[in-house]
Design an enzyme around this catalytic site. Structure first.
Site, PDB file in Angstrom:
ATOM      1  N   GLU A   1      11.773  -3.175  12.443  1.00  0.00           N
ATOM      2  CA  GLU A   1      12.898  -2.855  11.555  1.00  0.00           C
ATOM      3  C   GLU A   1      14.205  -2.874  12.340  1.00  0.00           C
ATOM      4  OE1 GLU A   1      10.165  -1.066  11.960  1.00  0.00           O
ATOM      5  OE2 GLU A   1       9.136  -0.939  10.026  1.00  0.00           O
TER       6      GLU A   1
ATOM      7  N   ASP B   1       0.809  -1.227   0.000  1.00  0.00           N
ATOM      8  CA  ASP B   1       0.000   0.000   0.000  1.00  0.00           C
ATOM      9  C   ASP B   1       0.838   1.271   0.000  1.00  0.00           C
ATOM     10  OD1 ASP B   1       0.941  -0.477   2.534  1.00  0.00           O
ATOM     11  OD2 ASP B   1      -0.873   0.179   3.564  1.00  0.00           O
TER      12      ASP B   1
HETATM   13  C1  UGA Z   1       3.688  -0.381   9.088  1.00  0.00           C
HETATM   14  C2  UGA Z   1       4.981  -0.676   8.343  1.00  0.00           C
HETATM   15  O1  UGA Z   1       5.069   0.166   7.200  1.00  0.00           O
HETATM   16  C3  UGA Z   1       4.996  -2.133   7.923  1.00  0.00           C
HETATM   17  O2  UGA Z   1       6.139  -2.390   7.161  1.00  0.00           O
HETATM   18  C4  UGA Z   1       4.942  -2.990   9.160  1.00  0.00           C
HETATM   19  O3  UGA Z   1       4.843  -4.342   8.794  1.00  0.00           O
HETATM   20  C5  UGA Z   1       3.694  -2.638   9.962  1.00  0.00           C
HETATM   21  O4  UGA Z   1       3.605  -1.235  10.207  1.00  0.00           O
HETATM   22  C6  UGA Z   1       3.728  -3.384  11.287  1.00  0.00           C
HETATM   23  O5  UGA Z   1       3.764  -2.732  12.322  1.00  0.00           O
HETATM   24  O6  UGA Z   1       3.787  -4.606  11.235  1.00  0.00           O
HETATM   25  P1  UGA Z   1       1.149  -0.439   8.093  1.00  0.00           P
HETATM   26  O7  UGA Z   1       0.815   0.476   6.968  1.00  0.00           O
HETATM   27  O8  UGA Z   1       0.653  -0.086   9.448  1.00  0.00           O
HETATM   28  O9  UGA Z   1       2.717  -0.660   8.108  1.00  0.00           O
HETATM   29  O10 UGA Z   1       0.738  -1.962   7.753  1.00  0.00           O
HETATM   30  P2  UGA Z   1       0.003  -2.578   6.512  1.00  0.00           P
HETATM   31  O11 UGA Z   1       0.351  -1.831   5.283  1.00  0.00           O
HETATM   32  O12 UGA Z   1      -1.414  -2.775   6.840  1.00  0.00           O
HETATM   33  O13 UGA Z   1       0.673  -4.030   6.429  1.00  0.00           O
HETATM   34  C7  UGA Z   1       2.024  -4.235   6.035  1.00  0.00           C
HETATM   35  C8  UGA Z   1       2.068  -5.322   4.955  1.00  0.00           C
HETATM   36  O14 UGA Z   1       1.557  -6.532   5.486  1.00  0.00           O
HETATM   37  C9  UGA Z   1       1.237  -4.981   3.714  1.00  0.00           C
HETATM   38  O15 UGA Z   1       1.949  -5.349   2.556  1.00  0.00           O
HETATM   39  C10 UGA Z   1      -0.012  -5.821   3.883  1.00  0.00           C
HETATM   40  O16 UGA Z   1      -0.588  -6.252   2.669  1.00  0.00           O
HETATM   41  C11 UGA Z   1       0.507  -7.015   4.663  1.00  0.00           C
HETATM   42  N1  UGA Z   1      -0.542  -7.623   5.533  1.00  0.00           N
HETATM   43  C12 UGA Z   1      -1.368  -6.854   6.289  1.00  0.00           C
HETATM   44  C13 UGA Z   1      -0.665  -8.998   5.556  1.00  0.00           C
HETATM   45  O17 UGA Z   1       0.086  -9.701   4.875  1.00  0.00           O
HETATM   46  N2  UGA Z   1      -1.633  -9.554   6.352  1.00  0.00           N
HETATM   47  C14 UGA Z   1      -2.486  -8.814   7.113  1.00  0.00           C
HETATM   48  O18 UGA Z   1      -3.370  -9.400   7.796  1.00  0.00           O
HETATM   49  C15 UGA Z   1      -2.356  -7.421   7.063  1.00  0.00           C
HETATM   50 MN    MN Z   2       0.931   0.103   4.939  1.00  0.00          MN
END
Ligand code: UGA
Ligand code: MN
Length: 341
Positions: free
Chosen positions: A287, A201
């Protein structure tokens, strides 16, 4: 009389024979028989299927011209996108099923990655099996890719009532990507390449990949719209090394940056056995815990003009309004029936 008729006919033929030959030729071409007999070129009217293929080829040619002009615009030398010896950038992307998933993968990632030479996209679905949508999407993407899946156990999944920061996301999926790389290069002591973790995203610019291409250990750059500030970024001292971090939220993290803010050299990652992300890292330290296993702050390689340029944005997509869809579903109607989005 008979011979007069014949005479007139002969004169007419003499006058019109050129047109007749052309007509016969065109008929032969149309029905394909003529060239079938000569055996060289088949001019059978193209089937619907091959007409579509031709259209696609023309569209792709147009796209190549467009891509070349974009690369030129960013002053990326032709050598960069024609040189098969470039270190490959392995991009690992966790992704999960939701209504806007294909839109995200298309606009935020595929459309940009198509502009980047020597990129191998490792897409890891957070799911018990690979989905047909993502399979089809990758197959037709025109990108070198690997499709994996790794589901997050229920106890680590966010509940609808949970705030987003409560549980880490994408951790096991990134690790599945790292493990795939470990097995791919199991017999290569010093594989050449770069690893980047690209969430599905964020917004990525083509230049970002140009910057990370020559990562010797770990390269870093600013990330915009993250951690409650406009830009989170490494501050670079006069010696060219990262001296500290400019961040709003938890600025005292050992590596105060987002997942989108660094890339790792492939050999460095693979030669340190077992380096992975930890699902139980303290909130916000994902990270840092990972990078501490690989590098010290002084060794980081600042990119993007000593971390003064923004090439990646930690964007988030608004949830689509599906109130009407839910209402229709209740009366047995589904607007996506028979159509993939
Ligand atoms: C922030 C950071 O930018 C992420 O790199 C980090 O993994 C995350 O926080 C965290 O704290 O774990 P954020 O925008 O809050 O990211 O998170 P998302 O974009 O919702 O998810 C990160 C990635 O994991 C996305 O590529 C999403 O598709 C994936 N994801 C999310 C899954 O594979 N499974 C899920 O149930 C939710
Ligand atoms: Mn994100």
């Amino acid at each position: 009389m008979g011979s007069l008729n014949l005479y007139i006919l002969k004169r007419r033929i003499r006058k019109w024979w050129k047109y007749l030959v052309v007509l016969i030729f065109l008929l032969a071409v149309y029905f394909g028989g003529f060239f079938h007999i000569t055996g060289n070129i088949s001019t059978t009217p193209p089937s619907e299927h091959s007409r579509n293929t031709m259209k696609e080829v023309f569209a792709l040619r147009r796209q190549i011209r467009l891509l070349k002009s974009v690369l030129k615009q960013y002053s990326i030398p032709e050598k960069e996108y024609s040189d098969v010896l470039l270190p490959v950038i392995y991009v690992i992307t966790p992704t999960y099923t939701r209504p806007q998933q294909k839109a995200e993968l298309t606009s935020r990632l595929k459309s940009v990655f198509l502009h980047v030479p020597a990129l191998h996209w490792i897409v890891v679905e957070d799911a018990p099996k690979k989905s047909q949508m993502v399979s089809n999407f990758l197959e037709s993407s025109g990108l070198t890719h690997t499709h994996l899946h790794q589901s997050t156990p229920q106890e680590w999944k966010l509940k609808d009532s949970d705030p987003k920061w409560r549980k880490p996301r994408g951790v096991l999926q990134r690790n599945a990507g790292i493990r795939w790389l470990r097995s791919k290069f199991a017999h290569d002591a010093n594989p050449r390449g770069v690893v980047y973790f690209a969430d599905d995203d964020n917004t990525y610019s083509v230049e970002l990949f140009h910057e990370m291409r020559d990562t010797h250990k770990v390269s870093v750059w600013p990330v915009a719209l993250v951690g409650g500030v406009l830009v989170e970024r490494p501050l670079v001292g006069s010696n060219g090394q990262v001296s500290s971090w400019l961040a709003g939220w938890k600025a005292d993290r050992p590596f105060a940056m987002d997942m989108a803010g660094f890339a790792v050299n492939l050999s460095l990652l693979l030669n340190k056995s077992g380096v992975e992300f930890s699902i139980d890292a303290p909130i916000g330290f994902q990270e840092s815990v990972f990078l501490e296993k690989l590098i010290t702050q002084e060794e980081l390689e600042p990119k993007a003009d000593l971390c003064t340029k923004v090439y990646v944005w930690h964007t988030r997509t608004e949830q689509p309004d599906l109130k009407q869809e839910i209402r229709l579903n209740k009366v047995g109607k589904h607007t996506d029936e028979g159509i993939e989005l």
